[in-house]
Write a protein that holds these residues in place. Structure first.
Motif, mmCIF file in Angstrom:
data_model
loop_
_atom_site.group_PDB
_atom_site.id
_atom_site.type_symbol
_atom_site.label_atom_id
_atom_site.label_comp_id
_atom_site.label_asym_id
_atom_site.label_seq_id
_atom_site.Cartn_x
_atom_site.Cartn_y
_atom_site.Cartn_z
ATOM 1 N N MET A 1 60.472 -37.580 53.647
ATOM 2 C CA MET A 1 61.198 -38.437 52.738
ATOM 3 C C MET A 1 60.770 -39.875 52.986
ATOM 4 S SD MET A 1 65.287 -38.455 52.230
ATOM 5 C CE MET A 1 65.977 -39.522 51.003
ATOM 6 N N LYS A 2 60.639 -40.645 51.926
ATOM 7 C CA LYS A 2 60.249 -42.044 52.115
ATOM 8 C C LYS A 2 61.492 -42.864 52.486
ATOM 9 C CE LYS A 2 60.615 -43.984 47.474
ATOM 10 N NZ LYS A 2 61.214 -45.282 47.571
ATOM 11 N N PRO A 3 61.313 -43.883 53.304
ATOM 12 C CA PRO A 3 62.458 -44.724 53.692
ATOM 13 C C PRO A 3 63.118 -45.368 52.481
ATOM 14 C CG PRO A 3 60.550 -45.188 55.074
ATOM 15 C CD PRO A 3 60.077 -44.293 53.964
ATOM 16 N N LEU A 4 64.433 -45.430 52.525
ATOM 17 C CA LEU A 4 65.210 -46.015 51.436
ATOM 18 C C LEU A 4 65.985 -47.228 51.931
ATOM 19 C CD1 LEU A 4 66.695 -42.732 49.917
ATOM 20 C CD2 LEU A 4 64.819 -44.092 48.988
ATOM 21 N N THR A 5 66.218 -48.143 51.037
ATOM 22 C CA THR A 5 67.032 -49.311 51.358
ATOM 23 C C THR A 5 68.481 -49.025 50.960
ATOM 24 O OG1 THR A 5 66.762 -50.322 49.175
ATOM 25 C CG2 THR A 5 65.084 -50.852 50.855
ATOM 26 N N GLU A 6 69.373 -49.862 51.440
ATOM 27 C CA GLU A 6 70.776 -49.718 51.077
ATOM 28 C C GLU A 6 70.956 -49.809 49.564
ATOM 29 O OE1 GLU A 6 75.050 -51.973 51.727
ATOM 30 O OE2 GLU A 6 73.493 -52.236 53.248
ATOM 31 N N ARG A 7 70.260 -50.715 48.938
ATOM 32 C CA ARG A 7 70.356 -50.893 47.482
ATOM 33 C C ARG A 7 69.900 -49.632 46.750
ATOM 34 N NH1 ARG A 7 68.093 -56.087 44.536
ATOM 35 N NH2 ARG A 7 70.280 -56.545 44.230
ATOM 36 N N GLU A 8 68.786 -49.038 47.183
ATOM 37 C CA GLU A 8 68.286 -47.811 46.556
ATOM 38 C C GLU A 8 69.278 -46.666 46.727
ATOM 39 O OE1 GLU A 8 63.453 -47.974 46.931
ATOM 40 O OE2 GLU A 8 64.599 -47.829 48.810
ATOM 41 N N ILE A 9 69.876 -46.582 47.897
ATOM 42 C CA ILE A 9 70.847 -45.524 48.165
ATOM 43 C C ILE A 9 72.055 -45.675 47.248
ATOM 44 C CG2 ILE A 9 72.495 -44.665 49.882
ATOM 45 C CD1 ILE A 9 70.290 -45.284 52.012
#
Length: 163
Positions: A1-9
């Protein structure tokens, strides 16, 4: 899985309002997560013990679910199996219930499945975490096949929530 930011989550939630997604607790240690070993990012809400969240990639976009985790019943201390990764536990599997997306969810409809209570399916499948059971079921599948099965089971659950 690619790293996600808080905003993307927060933007990825499919079964809660934007306001609910904005208020929920996102892990602060996103940079420290083992992203390469994750099929989904899952966490329990430390402020609301009966809440959990799960984010995965489906069709190359992040999709997130808000889940309810009722308190375990006495029978749940028996040996049971996760419906996503098929890892067996003694008391380590929880019924996770997701409100359906859209109008069905607004009407109170939900979908539930049994998931590893610590939401670490990805690590169990890869052998990076152990349930502590002395005897485990032996499978002839490769790790890659187990990963694919877990992802397929997760995609099927997500489809039930969004359909």
């Amino acid at each position: 899985m690619k790293p996600l930011t808080e905003r993307e989550i927060r933007a990825a939630f499919v079964n809660c309002t934007k306001g609910e997604a904005k208020r929920l607790s996102v892990p602060r240690d996103l940079a420290d997560r083992p992203w390469d070993d994750l099929d989904y990012l899952g966490w329990r809400d430390p402020q609301v013990p009966d809440r959990a969240y799960l984010v995965t990639e489906l069709a190359d976009r992040p999709r997130a679910l808000a889940l309810r985790c009722p308190a375990p019943a006495s029978w749940q201390t028996r040996r049971s199996m996760c419906s996503l990764c098929l890892t067996d536990h003694t008391g380590g599997v929880a019924l996770m219930v997701a409100p359906k997306a859209g109008k069905a969810g607004q009407q109170g409809n939900s979908v539930g499945t049994y998931i590893c209570g610590d939401l670490s399916c990805s690590l169990y499948v890869r052998g990076k975490k152990d349930t502590g059971l002395a005897v485990r079921f032996r499978e002839s599948l490769t790790v890659e096949e187990k990963i694919r099965r877990t992802r397929d089971n997760l995609a099927a659950f997500l489809t039930k929530v969004t359909s």
